[in-house]
Design a protein around this motif. Structure first.
Motif, mmCIF file in Angstrom:
data_model
loop_
_atom_site.group_PDB
_atom_site.id
_atom_site.type_symbol
_atom_site.label_atom_id
_atom_site.label_comp_id
_atom_site.label_asym_id
_atom_site.label_seq_id
_atom_site.Cartn_x
_atom_site.Cartn_y
_atom_site.Cartn_z
ATOM 1 N N GLU A 365 1.064 2.847 -2.642
ATOM 2 C CA GLU A 365 1.935 3.260 -1.475
ATOM 3 C C GLU A 365 3.360 3.021 -1.868
ATOM 4 N N CYS A 366 4.178 3.980 -1.328
ATOM 5 C CA CYS A 366 5.652 3.811 -1.453
ATOM 6 C C CYS A 366 6.198 2.670 -0.824
ATOM 7 N N ARG A 367 6.945 1.876 -1.251
ATOM 8 C CA ARG A 367 7.390 0.620 -0.553
ATOM 9 C C ARG A 367 8.221 1.003 0.564
ATOM 10 N N SER A 368 9.109 1.836 0.411
ATOM 11 C CA SER A 368 10.004 2.280 1.560
ATOM 12 C C SER A 368 9.695 3.249 2.420
ATOM 13 N N LEU A 369 8.447 3.854 2.221
ATOM 14 C CA LEU A 369 8.169 5.186 3.105
ATOM 15 C C LEU A 369 6.407 4.809 3.296
ATOM 16 N N ALA A 370 6.212 4.326 4.240
ATOM 17 C CA ALA A 370 4.826 4.053 4.798
ATOM 18 C C ALA A 370 3.927 5.599 4.685
ATOM 19 N N GLY A 371 2.659 5.633 4.024
ATOM 20 C CA GLY A 371 2.031 6.742 4.301
ATOM 21 C C GLY A 371 2.252 7.846 3.115
ATOM 22 N N LEU A 372 3.177 7.366 2.500
ATOM 23 C CA LEU A 372 3.450 8.108 1.052
ATOM 24 C C LEU A 372 2.726 7.363 -0.160
ATOM 25 N N PHE A 373 1.851 8.009 -1.016
ATOM 26 C CA PHE A 373 1.223 7.545 -2.124
ATOM 27 C C PHE A 373 1.754 8.406 -3.456
ATOM 28 N N ALA A 400 -4.536 5.366 -5.609
ATOM 29 C CA ALA A 400 -4.061 5.937 -4.621
ATOM 30 C C ALA A 400 -4.701 6.612 -3.724
ATOM 31 N N GLY A 401 -5.896 7.012 -4.043
ATOM 32 C CA GLY A 401 -7.038 7.283 -3.034
ATOM 33 C C GLY A 401 -7.624 6.494 -1.976
ATOM 34 N N ILE A 402 -7.687 5.249 -2.778
ATOM 35 C CA ILE A 402 -8.225 4.289 -2.173
ATOM 36 C C ILE A 402 -7.436 3.756 -1.110
ATOM 37 N N GLY A 403 -6.055 3.619 -1.737
ATOM 38 C CA GLY A 403 -4.849 3.094 -0.836
ATOM 39 C C GLY A 403 -4.908 3.791 0.408
ATOM 40 N N THR A 404 -4.997 4.982 0.479
ATOM 41 C CA THR A 404 -5.077 5.757 1.727
ATOM 42 C C THR A 404 -5.867 5.203 2.816
ATOM 43 N N ALA A 405 -6.983 4.505 2.533
ATOM 44 C CA ALA A 405 -8.096 3.972 3.464
ATOM 45 C C ALA A 405 -7.409 3.288 4.714
ATOM 46 N N GLY A 406 -6.206 2.515 4.200
ATOM 47 C CA GLY A 406 -5.394 1.755 5.431
ATOM 48 C C GLY A 406 -4.613 2.719 6.167
ATOM 49 N N SER A 407 -4.550 4.033 6.119
ATOM 50 C CA SER A 407 -3.348 4.906 6.654
ATOM 51 C C SER A 407 -4.108 5.449 8.043
ATOM 52 N N GLY A 408 -3.072 5.583 8.978
ATOM 53 C CA GLY A 408 -3.576 6.578 9.902
ATOM 54 C C GLY A 408 -4.286 5.500 10.936
#
Length: 408
Positions: A365-373, A400-408
Motif C-alpha cells: 500500500e502506498c505510504r502517502s495515499l491510503a487505499g492505493l496499492f 498487494a491483493g492480500i493487502g487490500t483486505a484491510g481497505s474499505g
C-alpha cells in the motif's frame, strides 16, 4: 465503503494474481467484490509472448542479488521472498491447474504443455472462479483520491467508477504492442509519488562492425567494468548488433547511460582464461587461427585475428609477443562496441519505476495515499531473464491483493 469494489488496473501477470488474492480476502476478512480492468481486448499479452510462446513461469532458484533497483536492495529482497518459490509452484499446479516442468539445462520452469496461453487462460479462469469480474477494453486515464481511502477511476471514454481501493498493476513501457503504455507511471507521477526515470532493460544492443557475423551464437561471459555485474550465457550476433541471455541481462548498463559515456561491456568469448590462451598460443605447430578455431566459430575467430592485426597464415612460431598479447586481450576482454539498443520495442522489462520506499514492503500500500496499492513492473525493480521477473510479478501481485483486505 462495503458496497464499493476493489479495483485492479491491468490484467497482466501481477494484476491477475492481485485480483485473485483480493477476491479471496485474508486473515478472516470476508470475500470482496473485485473488478479487474484491462485496456486490451483480452489481457495477459506479455504472458503470451514470453519464453518464445512457452512462458517461463518461474526460475528453479531465485537470484535476488541479480536484481537491479535504485531503491533499497533489502526492501526488494523482502518483497521478492514474501512468497517462496515452492508455494508459488504449488499455487500454479494445484490451484490454477497449470502443471510445471523443469528444463534441466536452463533451470527454468515452463508449463508442461509448453503453451504460454495455458498460463494466461489458467489464471483468468481462476480469477473468475474466485469471483473476479474482468472488464476488457477499459482504458483507465486517471485516478483521483477521495475521502477515507476511496478512489475514483476515470476512463478514456465512459463514466467514472468509485472503488474502496485500487491496485495499480499497469506494467511499464516494455513491449508496447502488448498494451504497455506507461499510464500507471504517469498516474503515479501526477499523484506525487517518487518515480525513478525509466529505461529499457533486457533488450538487444546495437552497434557497428559485426554485421558479417549475424547468426553466430555461442556461450560467453560478459563483465561490466566498474561494477560487480557479470553475466554468463548465450550470445547471439544479429544484423543490427547483439542479443542472447548474457547480453540482455547486462543491457541496462548501456541503455540507462544514453546521455553520457557508458562504462561498456567486456566479453570473454569462451571459458579459457589468459593463462590457458597463453599456453595454447606459445608453442606447437599450426597457426593462431587454427588454435582459436578449436574454441570459437570460424567466422568469429577470423574476425578477432583481423582486429588483432594478425594475418591468417601467420604461424605460432612467427607470432610476436605483442601480437599474442593483443589477441589474448580480445579473446578474454573484448570491448563490445555497443552504441545503442532496440529500446522498449524489444525490451522484456522496464528499468526504473516507482521507488520501493513509496510502498509498505509487506502490503504494497502506498505510504502517502491510503487505499492505493502498486505491484509488478511499475515498481523500481527487475531481475535477469529466466522467470525472475514473473516471480517478482507473482509475489508482489499476491502481496498487494492480500493487502487490500484491510481497505474499505
Amino acid at each position: 465503503m462495503p458496497d464499493l469494489p476493489i479495483v485492479v488496473v491491468g490484467a497482466g501477470a501481477a494484476g491477475l494474481v492481485a485480483a485473485i488474492f483480493a477476491a479471496r480476502g485474508h486473515g478472516g476478512a470476508s470475500r470482496r467484490s473485485v473488478l479487474l480492468l484491462e485496456g486490451t481486448p483480452d489481457g495477459g499479452r506479455k504472458i503470451l509472448v514470453s519464453g518464445g510462446g512457452r512462458c517461463n513461469v518461474l526460475p528453479s532458484e531465485l537470484a535476488p542479488e541479480r536484481f537491479v533497483t535504485d531503491s533499497s536492495p533489502n526492501t526488494l529482497r523482502k518483497m521478492l521472498r514474501s512468497w517462496p518459490l515452492g508455494e508459488q509452484r504449488d499455487f500454479f499446479e494445484r490451484e490454477a491447474g497449470i502443471p510445471l516442468a523443469l528444463e534441466p539445462e536452463s533451470g527454468k520452469l515452463f508449463p508442461s504443455s509448453n503453451r504460454a496461453r495455458d498460463v494466461r487462460d489458467g489464471l483468468v479462469a481462476l480469477a473468475r472462479k474466485s469471483g473476479v469480474e474482468l472488464r476488457t477494453g477499459a482504458r483507465v486515464a486517471d485516478l483521483e483520491p477521495g475521502g477515507a481511502g476511496a478512489w475514483t477511476i476515470r476512463f478514456e471514454s465512459g463514466p467514472p467508477i468509485d472503488a474502496a481501493a485500487v491496485v495499480l498493476a499497469t506494467g511499464g513501457l516494455s513491449l508496447p504492442r502488448t498494451g504497455s503504455d506507461g499510464v500507471g507511471l504517469a498516474i503515479a507521477q501526477k499523484l506525487g509519488l517518487r518515480v525513478i526515470p525509466t529505461y529499457p532493460a533486457l533488450t538487444p544492443l546495437t552497434g557497428d562492425g559485426h554485421a558479417g557475423l549475424a547468426g553466430i551464437s555461442l556461450t560467453v561471459g560478459i563483465d561490466a567494468p566498474g561494477t560487480k555485474r557479470r553475466a554468463d550465457g548465450g550470445f547471439l550476433f544479429t544484423h543490427r548488433g547483439w542479443s542472447g541471455p548474457a547480453v540482455l541481462d547486462l543491457s541496462d548498463v548501456v541503455t540507462r547511460n544514453e546521455t553520457q559515456p557508458a562504462p561498456g561491456l567486456r566479453v570473454r568469448w569462451c571459458d579459457l582464461d589468459e593463462t590457458a590462451w597463453e599456453a595454447a598460443l606459445r608453442s606447437g605447430p599450426g597457426t593462431p587461427l587454427g588454435v582459436v578455431r578449436r574454441h570459437l566459430p570460424e567466422r568469429l575467430a577470423e574476425q578477432l585475428l583481423t582486429e588483432s592485426g594478425i594475418a591468417p597464415a601467420t604461424s605460432l612460431a612467427q607470432l610476436p609477443r605483442e601480437a599474442r598479447k593483443r589477441l589474448i586481450e580480445v579473446l578474454v576482454r573484448y570491448p563490445l562496441p555497443a552504441n545503442g539498443d532496440e529500446g522498449y520495442r524489444k525490451a522484456e522489462v522496464t528499468g526504473g519505476g516507482v521507488h520501493l520506499a513509496e510502498v509498505d514492503s509487506r502490503t504494497l500500500e502506498c505510504r502517502s495515499l491510503a487505499g492505493l496499492f502498486l505491484c509488478g513492473e511499475i515498481l523500481d525493480a527487475f531481475g535477469p531473464i529466466g522467470g525472475h521477473n514473473f516471480a517478482w510479478a507473482w509475489a508482489t501481485g499476491r502481496a498487494a491483493g492480500i493487502g487490500t483486505a484491510g481497505s474499505g
